[in-house]
Scaffold this motif. Sequence first.
Motif, PDB file in Angstrom:
ATOM      1  N   PRO A  57       0.791  -1.236   0.000  1.00  0.00           N
ATOM      2  CA  PRO A  57       0.000   0.000   0.000  1.00  0.00           C
ATOM      3  C   PRO A  57       0.823   1.286   0.000  1.00  0.00           C
ATOM      4  CG  PRO A  57      -0.798  -1.539   1.678  1.00  0.00           C
ATOM      5  CD  PRO A  57       0.431  -2.133   1.102  1.00  0.00           C
ATOM      6  N   ASP A  58       1.992   1.268   0.657  1.00  0.00           N
ATOM      7  CA  ASP A  58       2.732   2.529   0.765  1.00  0.00           C
ATOM      8  C   ASP A  58       3.813   2.674  -0.308  1.00  0.00           C
ATOM      9  OD1 ASP A  58       4.281   0.487   1.703  1.00  0.00           O
ATOM     10  OD2 ASP A  58       4.934   1.505   3.536  1.00  0.00           O
ATOM     11  N   GLU A  59       3.885   1.731  -1.231  1.00  0.00           N
ATOM     12  CA  GLU A  59       4.958   1.790  -2.226  1.00  0.00           C
ATOM     13  C   GLU A  59       4.642   2.748  -3.365  1.00  0.00           C
ATOM     14  OE1 GLU A  59       7.334  -2.406  -2.426  1.00  0.00           O
ATOM     15  OE2 GLU A  59       5.391  -2.355  -3.403  1.00  0.00           O
ATOM     16  N   ARG A  60       5.677   3.441  -3.811  1.00  0.00           N
ATOM     17  CA  ARG A  60       5.515   4.301  -4.991  1.00  0.00           C
ATOM     18  C   ARG A  60       6.387   3.809  -6.146  1.00  0.00           C
ATOM     19  NH1 ARG A  60       6.137  10.328  -3.662  1.00  0.00           N
ATOM     20  NH2 ARG A  60       5.037  10.490  -5.647  1.00  0.00           N
ATOM     21  N   ILE A  61       7.382   3.004  -5.795  1.00  0.00           N
ATOM     22  CA  ILE A  61       8.187   2.345  -6.829  1.00  0.00           C
ATOM     23  C   ILE A  61       8.064   0.850  -6.568  1.00  0.00           C
ATOM     24  CG2 ILE A  61      10.540   1.947  -7.670  1.00  0.00           C
ATOM     25  CD1 ILE A  61      11.052   4.905  -6.747  1.00  0.00           C
ATOM     26  N   VAL A  62       7.553   0.126  -7.562  1.00  0.00           N
ATOM     27  CA  VAL A  62       7.219  -1.268  -7.281  1.00  0.00           C
ATOM     28  C   VAL A  62       8.093  -2.235  -8.057  1.00  0.00           C
ATOM     29  CG1 VAL A  62       4.824  -0.795  -6.643  1.00  0.00           C
ATOM     30  CG2 VAL A  62       5.394  -1.282  -9.045  1.00  0.00           C
ATOM     31  N   PHE A  63       8.120  -3.357  -7.608  1.00  0.00           N
ATOM     32  CA  PHE A  63       8.618  -4.636  -8.079  1.00  0.00           C
ATOM     33  C   PHE A  63       9.217  -5.356  -6.877  1.00  0.00           C
ATOM     34  CE2 PHE A  63      11.501  -7.939  -9.481  1.00  0.00           C
ATOM     35  CZ  PHE A  63      10.653  -8.647 -10.309  1.00  0.00           C
ATOM     36  N   THR A  64       8.678  -6.516  -6.626  1.00  0.00           N
ATOM     37  CA  THR A  64       9.211  -7.394  -5.598  1.00  0.00           C
ATOM     38  C   THR A  64       9.423  -8.736  -6.246  1.00  0.00           C
ATOM     39  OG1 THR A  64       8.048  -6.231  -3.840  1.00  0.00           O
ATOM     40  CG2 THR A  64       8.757  -8.481  -3.351  1.00  0.00           C
ATOM     41  N   ARG A  65      10.620  -9.210  -6.192  1.00  0.00           N
ATOM     42  CA  ARG A  65      10.913 -10.492  -6.812  1.00  0.00           C
ATOM     43  C   ARG A  65      10.290 -11.601  -5.970  1.00  0.00           C
ATOM     44  NH1 ARG A  65      15.998 -12.741  -9.454  1.00  0.00           N
ATOM     45  NH2 ARG A  65      15.801 -14.931  -8.898  1.00  0.00           N
ATOM     46  N   THR A  66       9.544 -12.489  -6.621  1.00  0.00           N
ATOM     47  CA  THR A  66       8.901 -13.581  -5.872  1.00  0.00           C
ATOM     48  C   THR A  66       9.526 -14.937  -6.181  1.00  0.00           C
ATOM     49  OG1 THR A  66       7.204 -14.033  -7.539  1.00  0.00           O
ATOM     50  CG2 THR A  66       6.701 -12.328  -5.895  1.00  0.00           C
ATOM     51  N   LEU A  81      12.710   6.243 -12.435  1.00  0.00           N
ATOM     52  CA  LEU A  81      13.132   5.304 -11.389  1.00  0.00           C
ATOM     53  C   LEU A  81      12.371   3.985 -11.511  1.00  0.00           C
ATOM     54  CD1 LEU A  81      13.385   7.795  -8.371  1.00  0.00           C
ATOM     55  CD2 LEU A  81      15.292   6.552  -9.437  1.00  0.00           C
ATOM     56  N   GLN A  82      11.071   4.088 -11.800  1.00  0.00           N
ATOM     57  CA  GLN A  82      10.269   2.872 -11.946  1.00  0.00           C
ATOM     58  C   GLN A  82      10.722   2.045 -13.146  1.00  0.00           C
ATOM     59  OE1 GLN A  82       7.467   1.467  -9.953  1.00  0.00           O
ATOM     60  NE2 GLN A  82       8.478  -0.090 -11.198  1.00  0.00           N
ATOM     61  N   SER A  83      11.025   2.727 -14.229  1.00  0.00           N
ATOM     62  CA  SER A  83      11.482   2.034 -15.428  1.00  0.00           C
ATOM     63  C   SER A  83      12.804   1.319 -15.151  1.00  0.00           C
ATOM     64  CB  SER A  83      11.660   3.062 -16.557  1.00  0.00           C
ATOM     65  OG  SER A  83      11.967   2.411 -17.756  1.00  0.00           O
ATOM     66  N   GLU A 109      13.584   5.730  -1.805  1.00  0.00           N
ATOM     67  CA  GLU A 109      12.723   4.540  -1.929  1.00  0.00           C
ATOM     68  C   GLU A 109      13.297   3.571  -2.967  1.00  0.00           C
ATOM     69  OE1 GLU A 109       8.528   5.183  -2.526  1.00  0.00           O
ATOM     70  OE2 GLU A 109       8.193   3.073  -3.038  1.00  0.00           O
ATOM     71  N   PHE A 110      13.788   4.133  -4.052  1.00  0.00           N
ATOM     72  CA  PHE A 110      14.424   3.292  -5.075  1.00  0.00           C
ATOM     73  C   PHE A 110      15.608   2.527  -4.466  1.00  0.00           C
ATOM     74  CE2 PHE A 110      17.760   2.865  -8.359  1.00  0.00           C
ATOM     75  CZ  PHE A 110      17.109   1.991  -9.224  1.00  0.00           C
ATOM     76  N   PHE A 111      16.419   3.230  -3.699  1.00  0.00           N
ATOM     77  CA  PHE A 111      17.579   2.591  -3.060  1.00  0.00           C
ATOM     78  C   PHE A 111      17.111   1.471  -2.117  1.00  0.00           C
ATOM     79  CE2 PHE A 111      20.855   6.329  -3.377  1.00  0.00           C
ATOM     80  CZ  PHE A 111      20.869   6.165  -4.747  1.00  0.00           C
ATOM     81  N   ILE A 112      16.085   1.757  -1.329  1.00  0.00           N
ATOM     82  CA  ILE A 112      15.595   0.733  -0.395  1.00  0.00           C
ATOM     83  C   ILE A 112      15.119  -0.488  -1.180  1.00  0.00           C
ATOM     84  CG2 ILE A 112      13.778   0.173   1.293  1.00  0.00           C
ATOM     85  CD1 ILE A 112      13.911   3.118   2.224  1.00  0.00           C
TER      86      ILE A 112
END
Lengths: 689, 251
Positions: free
Chosen positions: A60-69, A184-186, A235-238
């Motif tokens: 919910p709080d993310e503005r830059i997404v992608f989480t490797r599953t 950053l998202q790209s 956020e990108f760094f995190i």
Amino acid sequence: MNERLEEMRRRVRDREHKRFRQAAPPDISEECAAEGLSWMQRIARLACRMCEAEIPVIEPDERIVFTRTLPKLSAVFTPDEWEEIKSGRTVHAWDMINNICADWGMVLSQGLLGRKQAAIEAKERFKDDPESVEFLDCAIETIDAVLDLAKRYAAKALEVGREDLADILEHVPANPPRTFHEALQSLRFCHAALWLSSHYHVGLGRLDQYLLPYLQADIESGRLDEQSAEELLAEFFISLNKDADIYPGALQGDNGQTIVLGGVKRDGTDAVNELTWMALRAARDISMIDPKINLRISSKTDLDLLCLATELTRKGLGFPQYANDDVVIPALVAHGYELEDARDYSVAACWEFVIPGKGMEIVNIAVCSFPHAADAAIREGLAAGDDFNGIMKRTAEHINQQIENNLRPSYALKLPPGPFYSVLMDGCIENGRDLSKGLKYNNFGVHGACSASAADALAAVKKFVFEEKTIEPAELLKALEANYEGYEELRKKLAEEAPKVGNNDDAADEILVKLFDYFADACEAFGENGRGGIVRPGSGSAMFYVTLASRIGATAEGRKSGEYFSANLAPAPGTRIRGPISVFQSYSKIDYQRICNGGPITMELSDTVFRDEESIQKVAMLVRTFAQLGCQQLQLNSLNAQTLLDAKANPEKYKNLIVRVWGWSGYFCELDPPYQDHVIQRHLYATSN
Amino acid sequence: MNTGIVFDIREFTVHDGPGIRTTVFMKGCPLRCSWCHNPEGISPKPQIMKGLAGERLVGKEYTSDELAGLLNRQAEILRANEGGVTFSGGEPLLQAEFVAEVIDQLDDIHVLLDTSGFSSKENFRLLAGRCNLVFFDIKLIDREAHRHYTGQYNDPILRNLRVLSEMGTPFVVRVPLVPGVTDTKQNLEDIAKTVHGLPGLIRVDLLPYNKAAGGKYSACGMEFEPNYIENSELNADPEPFKIQGIEVKVV
């Protein structure tokens, strides 16, 4: 850092996102075998299937997404096939393209659709060349797979009521970003897609250069202020830390997610900009191990920038690592790089200088063990009644032999294909050629490891056996054979009374310089590498200061078998040195115009040095001194509790460890245990802030 | 040519004066402060120190031109970074002639003397007159207390303080805060009164006690026997100095 980011960092540190991880990736090796796919097609298939198998995650709080599953990736060959491929062929590392740097600026500015269009046009041009057609088809296939994953992320965003994100994800990475946020998202998507295509040590290059236009456009139009931009960057760094534990490397954290800041532009003008400062601040504030920051400096770098970088060093993360443009750029030019490209250098996973988009180099293909060469030369030379020049001559021959033995099997090395990586490099698509077939620069890099220990051994022999004649050759040989058992006096003399690298003592440093000269000669003599490149000598040690230790017996610098060697460019463990100035002076004597593969001076400072603004400025001056003396690369660490705890358990490794207490310095190992505990506590306190 | 005994040379000593500095620790001290944290600096002779990492000989003899030569190799770096050389100890005044000879051979390097101030007037002048800055320790103003805790009366120290201020060499007064000994309100007020108005005084530094003071004793084969309670609360109140309008820093 605001509460949103604090919370995000907490989740990543606690590895909460692991709950999204799937059990295993789909195995595609059987289908690849059944369909009789080529290697190129299999790598493309891998990218496609892995992208397909990814499940979109949007918190919910993310503005830059992608989480490797996907916890790992499928093999593309069945075990039987793999055995066959390996037989009779040298396989480099895990046999996937790694440790190079994409042309991120180009990718962002064209968008993946732009790259796809280029591939379609190229296919028309190369329609009569089946190899090119296969490559371009594979490239297009992987682009589609990544775009499809982005589409599914966009759909997921809509599903969870995040129209803001859906708007972004429908636009990038397909198209050129309209904003800094989209850039950053790209980047996050394309970078993650490389990992999903099983590439590793995926560097992020000169982020403050290629992202700057997006930031500037946002600021000028008033869409974004500096603070919000910095928040996005943080956020990108995190986000880069989320997947770090599943990336392959020699050790946890050895994942090559480096960025390079500062330096000069391709035209030679100063490249430092507001994003350089912003990235250093963001890295300092999040204090996480990724991304690993490199800062390009010169003798003229602004002291305020070095102060900010020092605030990052204070965090005890071991970066920024500094590279000196004054030295690196001309060295690259001397090795055949065009001046504009040399000015554009980035840094690979560890130290090596690579050109974004233009280098398909294998920067760490082999090692030259200086201790092996020196030790063999000393033992043979003493037995044969050589004079000291004879021993040095033998050392040079052993170095030559190592280069030949260790590198010849890699001559004309065939690399596995990388169709998606090729999309991100300069000219692969346009020329219908996969990057594995070579780019503008195709050099090999080889590191000369544990140089200080080897130089110390030779310097000790020179002084005691040949100059003072206080040690008989036969006696030294016996002592080495006996691992100094029964020769403690002799060992102490060698260890404590001989000249050592790191004290600005020419007696030792001149030998160090010679070792690197021999090494550079040997690389030159090797000549062309069979891939249209040369061999670049470097000065890193990677894990070799530990792994070589058990493979070499006692050595003439007073080291017993099994004891560690010096790492990178650093005095041997246990050497008493006066401090960083002499270390810089010792290492400034190396001819870095020849030793151009990188490999840093590695130095630890007590974290009490970073106590206040005044002392931070002094550290910044120290870094400037490193550059002014013409040294090449510097890794500066703030000493933390972990090191101190290790020092307490293994004092022999840390004879040189200095702690500052009150108005004085003491050798940590000479403090009584309760005082050691006290210092450890203080360090724990200091670094937890 | 004089020779001197040095127990350590350390580069980049960020707390020993302005800029990037190299500190030379001279071996031997006339005082016996019970809180001394450099016990290897007390004896003027070389000695063996036994640490966890093995034995080593502490104390190396240098000729003045050897030592000056070593320091001069860094002159350009020290100058470029607003720093210089600091002579500390032990007590550099105990080897005043040697240190003076070294300083005379230095190649335009800023020199700082870090001293207890305990010496003859002549030796003090010899060194202080050659330095750009002096860090002058004042521990206790009470004469008997000074003898009790340091083994010496403070008369030469207070005299040399006056000598220093007459010479015009800028100086910083440094007060090691030892709980219940030097950190009392009375002592700090006495110090403030003593230094108030002295020409050349830049500021007063208060150095809070650190519990690692006794850390090196057993390595030197000595007992650390503090005649004060290490754990009692430290008074680092700079007020007595502020009242007198003296610049003060807790470092």
